[in-house]
Design a protein around this motif. Structure first.
Motif, PDB file in Angstrom:
ATOM      1  N   ALA A  60       9.381   1.382 -15.362  1.00 39.87           N
ATOM      2  CA  ALA A  60       9.536   2.840 -15.348  1.00 39.87           C
ATOM      3  C   ALA A  60       8.196   3.517 -15.062  1.00 39.87           C
ATOM      4  N   LEU A  61       7.135   3.038 -15.745  1.00 37.16           N
ATOM      5  CA  LEU A  61       5.801   3.578 -15.507  1.00 37.16           C
ATOM      6  C   LEU A  61       5.379   3.375 -14.057  1.00 37.16           C
ATOM      7  N   ALA A  62       5.619   2.173 -13.533  1.00 37.73           N
ATOM      8  CA  ALA A  62       5.220   1.859 -12.153  1.00 37.73           C
ATOM      9  C   ALA A  62       5.985   2.719 -11.147  1.00 37.73           C
ATOM     10  N   ILE A  63       7.281   2.927 -11.369  1.00 39.62           N
ATOM     11  CA  ILE A  63       8.098   3.704 -10.431  1.00 39.62           C
ATOM     12  C   ILE A  63       7.689   5.168 -10.443  1.00 39.62           C
ATOM     13  N   VAL A  64       7.454   5.728 -11.637  1.00 39.01           N
ATOM     14  CA  VAL A  64       7.029   7.131 -11.721  1.00 39.01           C
ATOM     15  C   VAL A  64       5.691   7.319 -11.014  1.00 39.01           C
ATOM     16  N   LEU A  65       4.757   6.406 -11.276  1.00 41.96           N
ATOM     17  CA  LEU A  65       3.446   6.495 -10.644  1.00 41.96           C
ATOM     18  C   LEU A  65       3.550   6.338  -9.129  1.00 41.96           C
ATOM     19  N   ALA A  66       4.265   5.307  -8.684  1.00 46.46           N
ATOM     20  CA  ALA A  66       4.394   5.061  -7.245  1.00 46.46           C
ATOM     21  C   ALA A  66       5.085   6.233  -6.547  1.00 46.46           C
ATOM     22  N   THR A  67       6.057   6.847  -7.213  1.00 50.51           N
ATOM     23  CA  THR A  67       6.748   8.002  -6.624  1.00 50.51           C
ATOM     24  C   THR A  67       5.802   9.181  -6.480  1.00 50.51           C
ATOM     25  N   ALA A  68       4.990   9.450  -7.513  1.00 51.34           N
ATOM     26  CA  ALA A  68       4.033  10.553  -7.443  1.00 51.34           C
ATOM     27  C   ALA A  68       3.001  10.314  -6.342  1.00 51.34           C
ATOM     28  N   VAL A  69       2.494   9.086  -6.266  1.00 51.40           N
ATOM     29  CA  VAL A  69       1.519   8.756  -5.224  1.00 51.40           C
ATOM     30  C   VAL A  69       2.164   8.860  -3.851  1.00 51.40           C
ATOM     31  N   ARG A  70       3.404   8.403  -3.745  1.00 49.71           N
ATOM     32  CA  ARG A  70       4.113   8.436  -2.461  1.00 49.71           C
ATOM     33  C   ARG A  70       4.316   9.868  -1.983  1.00 49.71           C
ATOM     34  N   VAL A  71       4.586  10.800  -2.900  1.00 48.89           N
ATOM     35  CA  VAL A  71       4.737  12.205  -2.519  1.00 48.89           C
ATOM     36  C   VAL A  71       3.446  12.727  -1.906  1.00 48.89           C
ATOM     37  N   VAL A  72       2.312  12.361  -2.517  1.00 49.30           N
ATOM     38  CA  VAL A  72       1.017  12.788  -1.983  1.00 49.30           C
ATOM     39  C   VAL A  72       0.793  12.188  -0.587  1.00 49.30           C
ATOM     40  N   VAL A  73       1.025  10.883  -0.475  1.00 50.14           N
ATOM     41  CA  VAL A  73       0.731  10.183   0.773  1.00 50.14           C
ATOM     42  C   VAL A  73       1.682  10.600   1.888  1.00 50.14           C
ATOM     43  N   TYR A  74       2.978  10.663   1.589  1.00 49.81           N
ATOM     44  CA  TYR A  74       3.975  10.931   2.627  1.00 49.81           C
ATOM     45  C   TYR A  74       4.093  12.426   2.941  1.00 49.81           C
ATOM     46  N   SER A  75       4.068  13.278   1.908  1.00 52.04           N
ATOM     47  CA  SER A  75       4.308  14.705   2.134  1.00 52.04           C
ATOM     48  C   SER A  75       3.029  15.493   2.362  1.00 52.04           C
ATOM     49  N   ARG A  76       1.996  15.215   1.546  1.00 52.49           N
ATOM     50  CA  ARG A  76       0.755  15.993   1.672  1.00 52.49           C
ATOM     51  C   ARG A  76      -0.148  15.447   2.773  1.00 52.49           C
ATOM     52  N   TRP A  77      -0.279  14.138   2.862  1.00 53.41           N
ATOM     53  CA  TRP A  77      -1.151  13.534   3.874  1.00 53.41           C
ATOM     54  C   TRP A  77      -0.404  13.178   5.149  1.00 53.41           C
ATOM     55  N   GLN A  78       0.923  13.293   5.133  1.00 51.33           N
ATOM     56  CA  GLN A  78       1.763  13.075   6.304  1.00 51.33           C
ATOM     57  C   GLN A  78       1.654  11.659   6.876  1.00 51.33           C
ATOM     58  N   LEU A  79       1.427  10.662   6.015  1.00 50.60           N
ATOM     59  CA  LEU A  79       1.427   9.261   6.463  1.00 50.60           C
ATOM     60  C   LEU A  79       2.828   8.707   6.212  1.00 50.60           C
ATOM     61  N   ARG A  80       3.755   9.003   7.141  1.00 54.57           N
ATOM     62  CA  ARG A  80       5.161   8.737   6.892  1.00 54.57           C
ATOM     63  C   ARG A  80       5.665   7.412   7.445  1.00 54.57           C
ATOM     64  N   ASP A  81       4.895   6.771   8.320  1.00 56.65           N
ATOM     65  CA  ASP A  81       5.356   5.468   8.785  1.00 56.65           C
ATOM     66  C   ASP A  81       5.073   4.429   7.692  1.00 56.65           C
ATOM     67  N   PHE A  82       5.896   3.375   7.677  1.00 55.63           N
ATOM     68  CA  PHE A  82       5.854   2.439   6.551  1.00 55.63           C
ATOM     69  C   PHE A  82       4.499   1.763   6.381  1.00 55.63           C
ATOM     70  N   TRP A  83       3.899   1.276   7.475  1.00 53.21           N
ATOM     71  CA  TRP A  83       2.691   0.466   7.327  1.00 53.21           C
ATOM     72  C   TRP A  83       1.518   1.296   6.828  1.00 53.21           C
ATOM     73  N   ARG A  84       1.348   2.496   7.329  1.00 49.52           N
ATOM     74  CA  ARG A  84       0.253   3.333   6.826  1.00 49.52           C
ATOM     75  C   ARG A  84       0.596   3.917   5.455  1.00 49.52           C
ATOM     76  N   GLY A  85       1.759   4.557   5.371  1.00 53.16           N
ATOM     77  CA  GLY A  85       2.146   5.189   4.120  1.00 53.16           C
ATOM     78  C   GLY A  85       2.324   4.201   2.987  1.00 53.16           C
ATOM     79  N   GLY A  86       3.014   3.075   3.275  1.00 60.87           N
ATOM     80  CA  GLY A  86       3.235   2.067   2.238  1.00 60.87           C
ATOM     81  C   GLY A  86       1.949   1.408   1.778  1.00 60.87           C
ATOM     82  N   THR A  87       1.057   1.115   2.722  1.00 61.22           N
ATOM     83  CA  THR A  87      -0.198   0.462   2.367  1.00 61.22           C
ATOM     84  C   THR A  87      -1.093   1.373   1.532  1.00 61.22           C
ATOM     85  N   VAL A  88      -1.216   2.637   1.945  1.00 62.83           N
ATOM     86  CA  VAL A  88      -2.048   3.578   1.189  1.00 62.83           C
ATOM     87  C   VAL A  88      -1.446   3.840  -0.193  1.00 62.83           C
ATOM     88  N   THR A  89      -0.117   3.998  -0.266  1.00 60.86           N
ATOM     89  CA  THR A  89       0.543   4.199  -1.553  1.00 60.86           C
ATOM     90  C   THR A  89       0.301   3.010  -2.473  1.00 60.86           C
TER      91      THR A  89
END
Length: 260
Positions: free
Chosen positions: A54-83
């Motif tokens: 639960a802790l890991a999913i909440v954290l990963a989701t918050a980080v993913r919002v920053v990476v995918y929505s704020r930084w616009q790294l939406r492709d899997f390899w860039r967005g997933g790796t940075v997340t």
């Protein structure tokens, strides 16, 4: 900041995350990594991993919002790796400390920081791959092989490319590198296509290109004005898009900058 937390909460309400939480908890409890299989009984492992995942999913989701929505790294390899890398930086030290505290009671040799970091990175990449696979529209050849649902005549062709749950009136289209971000009344999705091709598939939806990388529907405009040195349109979802000098006259002709 409120928009960030709202987006995180919206992501966490997804039934996909609930399924991922249950799957990851069961997998970790049954596998018993870091020597916990021999030292901790299954019921206790379930409880431990229920909280940790639960802790890991909440954290990963918050980080993913920053990476995918704020930084616009939406492709899997860039967005997933940075997340995954950011999740490791935040979560690995915490898990290492927890392992040291619990080591004497449960584990013969607590795992090292490098071992935990690799574990968190792989787990987060798997989580991102799972989300990406569910949110990505199949290629044209794959879509052609699927049974076709009757098209909604009120929606443009562009909506056919979206996941079924997001097929609703289009509010905004934005170009991001090789992707376009399509915002509808039901949510937001990214499509691998050119911005010009996306506009060609709007099929006469009442709207206007207001910038070289932004198109907005008339129904999505809440108002407009100056933001510092640039002109912007405020949207009904709380966001805003810039208006370039090239398209300023057309926007003024629609009266959108006069709306309050």
């Amino acid at each position: 900041m409120k928009g960030f937390f709202d987006e995180v909460r919206a992501n966490l309400r997804s039934p996909v995350l609930l399924a991922a939480w249950g799957f990851m908890t069961a997998m970790m409890a049954l596998a018993g990594p870091f020597g916990s299989y021999e030292q901790i009984a299954l019921p206790r492992r379930l409880i431990v991993w229920l909280g940790l995942t639960a802790l890991a999913i909440v954290l990963a989701t918050a980080v993913r919002v920053v990476v995918y929505s704020r930084w616009q790294l939406r492709d899997f390899w860039r967005g997933g790796t940075v997340t995954s890398a950011l999740s490791v930086a935040i979560l690995a030290p915490v898990l290492r400390h927890m392992a040291e505290v619990a080591g004497d009671a449960y584990l013969i040799v607590p795992p090292g920081l490098v071992e935990i970091a690799g574990f968190v990175f792989c787990l987060t990449m798997g989580f991102c791959a799972f989300r990406h696979a569910l949110e990505t529209v199949p290629p044209a050849a794959a879509r052609a092989a699927l049974p076709m649902a009757p098209a909604d005549p009120a929606l443009p062709r562009l909506a056919d490319r979206l996941p079924e749950g997001l097929r609703a009136p289009v509010l905004r289209v934005s170009g991001r590198d090789h992707y376009v971000e399509v915002a509808t009344a039901a949510g937001v999705a990214s499509l691998l296509m050119r911005f010009s091709d996306a506009l060609a598939e709007l099929d006469g939806v009442d709207g206007l290109q207001v910038h070289r990388s932004h198109w907005v529907a008339a129904r999505a405009v809440a108002g407009g004005g100056r933001d510092g040195a640039k002109m912007v349109l405020r949207l009904t979802d709380g966001g805003q898009v810039p208006v370039s000098r090239t398209h300023l006259a057309a926007v003024q002709a629609r009266g959108w900058l006069d709306q309050t």
